[in-house]
Design an enzyme around this catalytic site. Structure first.
Site, PDB file in Angstrom:
ATOM      1  N   TYR A 151      -5.682 -32.197 -15.595  1.00 34.67           N
ATOM      2  CA  TYR A 151      -7.281 -32.100 -15.330  1.00 34.67           C
ATOM      3  C   TYR A 151      -7.821 -30.993 -16.149  1.00 34.67           C
ATOM      4  O   TYR A 151      -6.896 -29.807 -16.251  1.00 34.67           O
ATOM      5  CB  TYR A 151      -7.290 -31.669 -14.131  1.00 34.67           C
ATOM      6  CG  TYR A 151      -8.829 -31.496 -13.614  1.00 34.67           C
ATOM      7  CD1 TYR A 151      -9.449 -32.438 -13.228  1.00 34.67           C
ATOM      8  CD2 TYR A 151      -9.075 -30.257 -12.937  1.00 34.67           C
ATOM      9  CE1 TYR A 151     -10.931 -32.398 -12.712  1.00 34.67           C
ATOM     10  CE2 TYR A 151     -10.441 -29.812 -12.531  1.00 34.67           C
ATOM     11  CZ  TYR A 151     -11.265 -31.055 -12.724  1.00 34.67           C
ATOM     12  OH  TYR A 151     -12.744 -30.767 -12.046  1.00 34.67           O
ATOM     13  N   ASP A 179       0.205 -32.802  -9.161  1.00 32.90           N
ATOM     14  CA  ASP A 179      -1.275 -33.328  -8.679  1.00 32.90           C
ATOM     15  C   ASP A 179      -1.335 -34.700  -8.656  1.00 32.90           C
ATOM     16  O   ASP A 179      -1.328 -35.672  -9.589  1.00 32.90           O
ATOM     17  CB  ASP A 179      -2.097 -32.629 -10.006  1.00 32.90           C
ATOM     18  CG  ASP A 179      -3.851 -33.026  -9.441  1.00 32.90           C
ATOM     19  OD1 ASP A 179      -3.867 -33.712  -8.684  1.00 32.90           O
ATOM     20  OD2 ASP A 179      -4.621 -32.210 -10.078  1.00 32.90           O
ATOM     21  N   LYS A 216     -11.802 -35.462  -3.872  1.00 33.12           N
ATOM     22  CA  LYS A 216     -11.661 -36.849  -4.437  1.00 33.12           C
ATOM     23  C   LYS A 216     -11.568 -37.844  -3.314  1.00 33.12           C
ATOM     24  O   LYS A 216     -12.299 -38.083  -2.301  1.00 33.12           O
ATOM     25  CB  LYS A 216     -10.870 -37.030  -5.532  1.00 33.12           C
ATOM     26  CG  LYS A 216     -10.838 -35.737  -6.508  1.00 33.12           C
ATOM     27  CD  LYS A 216     -12.378 -35.627  -7.364  1.00 33.12           C
ATOM     28  CE  LYS A 216     -12.437 -34.289  -7.948  1.00 33.12           C
ATOM     29  NZ  LYS A 216     -11.799 -33.861  -8.798  1.00 33.12           N
ATOM     30  N   ARG A 235      -9.362 -16.806   7.442  1.00 34.22           N
ATOM     31  CA  ARG A 235      -8.938 -16.745   6.093  1.00 34.22           C
ATOM     32  C   ARG A 235      -7.349 -17.111   6.282  1.00 34.22           C
ATOM     33  O   ARG A 235      -6.744 -17.307   5.106  1.00 34.22           O
ATOM     34  CB  ARG A 235      -9.049 -15.413   5.502  1.00 34.22           C
ATOM     35  CG  ARG A 235      -8.608 -15.233   4.221  1.00 34.22           C
ATOM     36  CD  ARG A 235      -8.958 -14.013   3.265  1.00 34.22           C
ATOM     37  NE  ARG A 235      -9.243 -12.751   4.038  1.00 34.22           N
ATOM     38  CZ  ARG A 235      -8.098 -12.136   4.532  1.00 34.22           C
ATOM     39  NH1 ARG A 235      -7.152 -12.005   4.244  1.00 34.22           N
ATOM     40  NH2 ARG A 235      -8.479 -10.967   5.361  1.00 34.22           N
TER      41      ARG A 235
HETATM   42  C1  LIG Z   1     -11.072 -32.618  -9.619  1.00 36.52           C
HETATM   43  C2  LIG Z   1      -9.660 -32.703  -9.781  1.00 36.52           C
HETATM   44  C3  LIG Z   1      -9.234 -31.251  -9.769  1.00 36.52           C
HETATM   45  C4  LIG Z   1      -9.792 -30.130  -9.386  1.00 36.52           C
HETATM   46  O1  LIG Z   1     -10.164 -30.299  -8.074  1.00 36.52           O
HETATM   47  P1  LIG Z   1     -11.454 -29.416  -7.318  1.00 36.52           P
HETATM   48  O2  LIG Z   1     -11.501 -29.802  -6.060  1.00 36.52           O
HETATM   49  O3  LIG Z   1     -12.762 -29.867  -8.264  1.00 36.52           O
HETATM   50  O4  LIG Z   1     -11.153 -27.996  -7.436  1.00 36.52           O
HETATM   51  C5  LIG Z   1      -7.750 -31.348  -9.842  1.00 36.52           C
HETATM   52  N1  LIG Z   1      -7.203 -32.154 -10.395  1.00 36.52           N
HETATM   53  C6  LIG Z   1      -7.550 -33.298 -10.473  1.00 36.52           C
HETATM   54  C7  LIG Z   1      -6.502 -34.523 -10.933  1.00 36.52           C
HETATM   55  C8  LIG Z   1      -8.947 -33.651 -10.285  1.00 36.52           C
HETATM   56  O5  LIG Z   1      -9.313 -34.893 -10.498  1.00 36.52           O
END
Ligand SMILES: *Cc1c(COP(=O)(O)O)cnc(C)c1O
Length: 396
Positions: free
Chosen positions: A110, A182, A207, A56
């Site tokens: 998001y 992000d 992604k 963890r």
């Molecule tokens: C998918 C996504 C998230 C969330 O990510 P998870 O891995 O599903 O928790 C956050 N920001 C963007 C731009 C995303 O495409």
């Protein structure tokens, strides 16, 4: 500022993607690091001279090696892999903001990030103001004495706006706030955000970093001090990444530059092709001169990304039939995998918005987002051409 796939170190991005964080080259040792599933590690006390390791804590071997690879790609002092993109975002925000603090955020976020800021963090006494990221004056105007974080997402989803990071960075600096970004859509291949003054570079590694739609993970990159604060939150909230997933993510990242290069090439060619296709009212891709941020994207990004959006004539019903008619591309949320995926934001990421709110975000009915995969482009064209025809014919 480094460009064309160079990291700030002496090695190129593709080299770092393959080698950074990998095991030492020693005779008889494996070229690929094994998965170490052990949750705990021998440790009798500080006298052992090693750090106390525990699953963890994010410091077991696979967690460490994938983190080192991510830091190398982002050109940051440190990085951390976590259980999901939302874990990365929420642990970062909680590391920096506490009750009474304020966050200035882009209004193009998001869906879950937006919900976190609009509904969840207020329950913990953290307020947020949403601003138009394409308005350079908006960031500074939204600052309050309590602002601790400025949060951006670039390019925006699904309009793929590429705005200047400078005004958000300058506003954050003037407030003594952390600039968090992000960069899931852009990837470190498209832009090393830390070179633009971003303090916390965040990814949904689910992604492009993972790249094969077979894992859920997140990442944060920045200074050792900031990543240390995020790590502390991760330990307390339990948002660490599983070693097997860390290993799989590291395997995915090895091919990130090669994949992104091909995603980008196919997406740009498809965008140009869609622009001449009957039944398609609009094509949205930063690589097209018609995109409002085309020049900025050209100057700022290495490649225009693998995402594109189209607006179909005939609105939502036609878009529904288009998605249902595809045989090669799959209708599914998510993005950044080897397979081409399509989704309609009004059914997925933006499902809780009214038609008026969707219009305000420039997401009209008939809007379809496409995550371009690694298939042969002629096969994709044939699939899209047939699906557009099927969707329109049923309308006639
Ligand atoms: C998918 C996504 C998230 C969330 O990510 P998870 O891995 O599903 O928790 C956050 N920001 C963007 C731009 C995303 O495409």
């Amino acid at each position: 500022m480094s460009r064309a796939g160079k990291t700030s170190g002496k090695r190129g991005l593709a080299t770092e993607a393959v080698h950074a964080g990998g095991p030492e080259a020693r005779p008889g040792h494996p070229v690929v690091a094994p998965i170490v599933r052990s949750s705990t590690f021998h440790w009798t006390g500080p006298g052992d001279g090693v750090e106390l390791r525990y699953g963890r804590y994010g410091n077991s071997p696979n967690q460490c090696s994938v983190a080192a690879k991510i830091a190398a790609l982002e050109g940051t002092e440190s990085a951390l892999a976590l259980a999901s993109g939302m874990a990365a975002i929420s642990m970062t925000l909680l590391a920096v903001a506490e009750a009474g603090d304020h966050i200035v955020a882009s209004r193009h976020l998001y869906g879950a990030t937006r919900a976190l800021l609009a509904h969840e963090l207020p329950r913990r006494g953290i307020a947020a103001t949403f601003v138009d990221p394409c308005d350079p004056g908006a960031w500074r105007a939204a600052l309050t004495p309590a602002t601790r974080v400025v949060l951006i997402e670039l390019p925006t989803n699904p309009a793929l706006r590429v705005f200047d990071i400078g005004p958000a960075r300058d506003a954050a600096r003037s407030a003594g706030a952390v600039l968090a970004a992000d960069m899931t859509f852009a990837t470190p291949v498209g832009i090393r955000a830390a070179e633009h003054g971003v303090d916390a570079v965040v990814h949904s590694a689910t992604k492009y970093l993972g790249g094969h739609s077979d894992l859920v993970a997140g990442a944060v990159a920045g200074s050792a001090e900031l990543v240390g604060r995020v790590t502390r939150m991760m330990k307390l909230y339990g948002a660490s990444i599983d070693p097997q997933t860390a290993w799989l993510l590291e395997r995915g990242i090895r091919t990130l530059p090669a994949r992104v290069e091909r995603h980008n090439r196919t997406a740009l060619a498809l965008a140009k092709w869609f622009a001449g296709l009957d039944g398609v009212r609009r094509v949205i891709h930063p690589g097209l001169p018609s995109h409002p941020d085309h020049e900025r994207a050209t100057a700022m990004l290495d490649g225009y990304g693998g995402m594109l959006s189209i607006v179909l004539e005939g609105g939502g019903e036609v878009a529904d039939r288009f998605c249902a008619s595809l045989e090669l591309a799959a209708a599914a949320p998510s993005l950044g995998g080897v397979e081409t995926l399509v989704s309609q934001p009004r059914h997925t990421s933006h499902a809780d918005l009214s038609p008026a709110e969707l219009d305000a975000l420039d997401i009209p009915d008939g809007f379809v987002r496409i995550s371009v995969g690694l298939e042969d482009i002629e096969d994709l064209k044939a699939d899209f051409r047939a699906a557009v025809a099927a969707a329109l014919n049923a309308n006639a």
